[in-house]
Scaffold this motif. Sequence first.
Motif, PDB file in Angstrom:
ATOM      1  N   GLY A 167       0.822  -1.210   0.000  1.00  0.00           N
ATOM      2  CA  GLY A 167       0.000   0.000   0.000  1.00  0.00           C
ATOM      3  C   GLY A 167       0.848   1.250   0.000  1.00  0.00           C
ATOM      4  O   GLY A 167       0.533   2.224  -0.701  1.00  0.00           O
ATOM      5  N   ARG A 168       1.935   1.237   0.780  1.00  0.00           N
ATOM      6  CA  ARG A 168       2.841   2.382   0.824  1.00  0.00           C
ATOM      7  C   ARG A 168       3.524   2.594  -0.529  1.00  0.00           C
ATOM      8  O   ARG A 168       3.714   3.741  -0.967  1.00  0.00           O
ATOM      9  CB  ARG A 168       3.899   2.182   1.910  1.00  0.00           C
ATOM     10  CG  ARG A 168       3.360   2.293   3.331  1.00  0.00           C
ATOM     11  CD  ARG A 168       4.502   2.200   4.337  1.00  0.00           C
ATOM     12  NE  ARG A 168       4.027   2.235   5.702  1.00  0.00           N
ATOM     13  CZ  ARG A 168       3.780   3.341   6.397  1.00  0.00           C
ATOM     14  NH1 ARG A 168       3.962   4.519   5.817  1.00  0.00           N
ATOM     15  NH2 ARG A 168       3.360   3.276   7.641  1.00  0.00           N
ATOM     16  N   MET A 169       3.886   1.513  -1.181  1.00  0.00           N
ATOM     17  CA  MET A 169       4.537   1.643  -2.485  1.00  0.00           C
ATOM     18  C   MET A 169       3.574   2.225  -3.514  1.00  0.00           C
ATOM     19  O   MET A 169       3.964   3.052  -4.348  1.00  0.00           O
ATOM     20  CB  MET A 169       5.048   0.270  -2.944  1.00  0.00           C
ATOM     21  CG  MET A 169       6.244  -0.249  -2.154  1.00  0.00           C
ATOM     22  SD  MET A 169       7.702   0.829  -2.295  1.00  0.00           S
ATOM     23  CE  MET A 169       8.057   0.692  -4.056  1.00  0.00           C
ATOM     24  N   SER A 170       2.329   1.801  -3.467  1.00  0.00           N
ATOM     25  CA  SER A 170       1.329   2.339  -4.389  1.00  0.00           C
ATOM     26  C   SER A 170       1.125   3.831  -4.152  1.00  0.00           C
ATOM     27  O   SER A 170       1.054   4.632  -5.097  1.00  0.00           O
ATOM     28  CB  SER A 170       0.008   1.590  -4.213  1.00  0.00           C
ATOM     29  OG  SER A 170      -0.986   2.117  -5.063  1.00  0.00           O
ATOM     30  N   LYS A 171       1.065   4.212  -2.871  1.00  0.00           N
ATOM     31  CA  LYS A 171       0.914   5.629  -2.533  1.00  0.00           C
ATOM     32  C   LYS A 171       2.150   6.416  -2.944  1.00  0.00           C
ATOM     33  O   LYS A 171       2.046   7.562  -3.398  1.00  0.00           O
ATOM     34  CB  LYS A 171       0.676   5.779  -1.029  1.00  0.00           C
ATOM     35  CG  LYS A 171       0.433   7.218  -0.589  1.00  0.00           C
ATOM     36  CD  LYS A 171       0.182   7.311   0.910  1.00  0.00           C
ATOM     37  CE  LYS A 171      -0.027   8.758   1.330  1.00  0.00           C
ATOM     38  NZ  LYS A 171      -0.240   8.884   2.797  1.00  0.00           N
ATOM     39  N   SER A 172       3.326   5.797  -2.824  1.00  0.00           N
ATOM     40  CA  SER A 172       4.572   6.466  -3.199  1.00  0.00           C
ATOM     41  C   SER A 172       4.586   6.827  -4.675  1.00  0.00           C
ATOM     42  O   SER A 172       5.023   7.907  -5.063  1.00  0.00           O
ATOM     43  CB  SER A 172       5.775   5.575  -2.874  1.00  0.00           C
ATOM     44  OG  SER A 172       5.913   5.413  -1.483  1.00  0.00           O
ATOM     45  N   LEU A 173       4.109   5.895  -5.509  1.00  0.00           N
ATOM     46  CA  LEU A 173       4.049   6.180  -6.944  1.00  0.00           C
ATOM     47  C   LEU A 173       3.166   7.381  -7.222  1.00  0.00           C
ATOM     48  O   LEU A 173       3.481   8.224  -8.070  1.00  0.00           O
ATOM     49  CB  LEU A 173       3.534   4.955  -7.699  1.00  0.00           C
ATOM     50  CG  LEU A 173       4.535   3.825  -7.933  1.00  0.00           C
ATOM     51  CD1 LEU A 173       3.823   2.617  -8.541  1.00  0.00           C
ATOM     52  CD2 LEU A 173       5.667   4.292  -8.860  1.00  0.00           C
ATOM     53  N   ALA A 174       2.037   7.474  -6.510  1.00  0.00           N
ATOM     54  CA  ALA A 174       1.125   8.601  -6.695  1.00  0.00           C
ATOM     55  C   ALA A 174       1.789   9.900  -6.252  1.00  0.00           C
ATOM     56  O   ALA A 174       1.656  10.940  -6.924  1.00  0.00           O
ATOM     57  CB  ALA A 174      -0.165   8.366  -5.912  1.00  0.00           C
ATOM     58  N   GLU A 175       2.536   9.864  -5.155  1.00  0.00           N
ATOM     59  CA  GLU A 175       3.207  11.063  -4.659  1.00  0.00           C
ATOM     60  C   GLU A 175       4.323  11.516  -5.605  1.00  0.00           C
ATOM     61  O   GLU A 175       4.477  12.707  -5.873  1.00  0.00           O
ATOM     62  CB  GLU A 175       3.770  10.800  -3.260  1.00  0.00           C
ATOM     63  CG  GLU A 175       2.697  10.657  -2.196  1.00  0.00           C
ATOM     64  CD  GLU A 175       3.274  10.299  -0.833  1.00  0.00           C
ATOM     65  OE1 GLU A 175       4.469   9.956  -0.781  1.00  0.00           O
ATOM     66  OE2 GLU A 175       2.533  10.362   0.153  1.00  0.00           O
ATOM     67  N   VAL A 176       5.091  10.559  -6.109  1.00  0.00           N
ATOM     68  CA  VAL A 176       6.199  10.890  -7.019  1.00  0.00           C
ATOM     69  C   VAL A 176       5.684  11.581  -8.281  1.00  0.00           C
ATOM     70  O   VAL A 176       6.377  12.419  -8.866  1.00  0.00           O
ATOM     71  CB  VAL A 176       6.995   9.613  -7.372  1.00  0.00           C
ATOM     72  CG1 VAL A 176       7.952   9.870  -8.529  1.00  0.00           C
ATOM     73  CG2 VAL A 176       7.779   9.116  -6.154  1.00  0.00           C
ATOM     74  N   SER A 177       4.467  11.274  -8.681  1.00  0.00           N
ATOM     75  CA  SER A 177       3.909  11.880  -9.904  1.00  0.00           C
ATOM     76  C   SER A 177       3.769  13.398  -9.792  1.00  0.00           C
ATOM     77  O   SER A 177       3.594  14.074 -10.810  1.00  0.00           O
ATOM     78  CB  SER A 177       2.549  11.253 -10.231  1.00  0.00           C
ATOM     79  OG  SER A 177       1.570  11.634  -9.286  1.00  0.00           O
ATOM     80  N   HIS A 178       3.889  13.948  -8.582  1.00  0.00           N
ATOM     81  CA  HIS A 178       3.743  15.397  -8.385  1.00  0.00           C
ATOM     82  C   HIS A 178       5.086  16.104  -8.237  1.00  0.00           C
ATOM     83  O   HIS A 178       5.133  17.284  -7.873  1.00  0.00           O
ATOM     84  CB  HIS A 178       2.880  15.662  -7.140  1.00  0.00           C
ATOM     85  CG  HIS A 178       1.454  15.218  -7.287  1.00  0.00           C
ATOM     86  ND1 HIS A 178       0.481  15.992  -7.886  1.00  0.00           N
ATOM     87  CD2 HIS A 178       0.844  14.059  -6.933  1.00  0.00           C
ATOM     88  CE1 HIS A 178      -0.669  15.342  -7.882  1.00  0.00           C
ATOM     89  NE2 HIS A 178      -0.478  14.169  -7.320  1.00  0.00           N
TER      90      HIS A 178
END
Length: 216
Positions: free
Chosen positions: A154-165
Amino acid sequence: MMSQVQNRRGLLIIVSSPSGAGKSTLTTRLRKWDPSIRFSVSATTRAPRPGEEDGREYYFRTREAFEEMVSKGEMLEHAEVFGNFYGTPRGPVEAAMLAGNDTLFDIDWQGGQQIRNSSLGKDVISIFILPPSMVELEHRLRSRGQDSDEVINGRMSKSLAEVSHWAEYDYVLVNDDLDRCEEELRTILSAERLRRERQPHLTDFVRRLNKEYEGK
C-alpha cells in the motif's frame, strides 16, 4: 552552521517525499544545522495518544473548533485522513515569519499545494525528495521490519502517486547519498535566504551608502 540572516521575513520550507525516501532524517539534520528553524505543529481532531502534549506533537482540537478555524480562514491547509482532520494553523506560522524565523513543513503534495496557493505563497520554497530507485525505496521500507507485506504494498502504491507530483516543486533532490543530499538542502536554504526580495533592510542600507558618497 550558517547563522540566521537578520532583518528578513521568515521562509516557509515545504519538504515532501514518498515514505522511505529519507525526508525525516534530512529535516532532522537540517534543524540540527540551524536550530532556529521552527517545525510546524499541526492541529488535529484525533484524541491525544499516551505521552502526547497539546502544542508539542499536535494542537488537539474538537471537530467543532477545527471547523470553526477553517471557516475563519485560520488554517493554511487542512485535510481529512481516516475520519480525522489535520491542518496547519496560520497564526504561529505568521508570527514566526514576522520574527524572521523559518518554518519547516513535513507535509504531502496536497498540503503543499494549499500553502503555495495561500496568501503566504510568495514566502514558500518547496523541495521534493526522490529515492534513488523504487527497488531501493521498497528495500528501505522492508528493512524497518515494522509493516506487513500488505501495508508495504500500500505504501509503495501511494509512493508512486506522490512521485507523480515532483514537477510541482521548486527543487527536486535525489537521495542516493544522504550526506550529499543534506548538503544540497543546506545550499538551497542558504541561497533562498539571500534573495534580494527577502532582505528588505537592503533598501535602507543602499540609501545610507548613497548618502555616505554624497557627503564626501
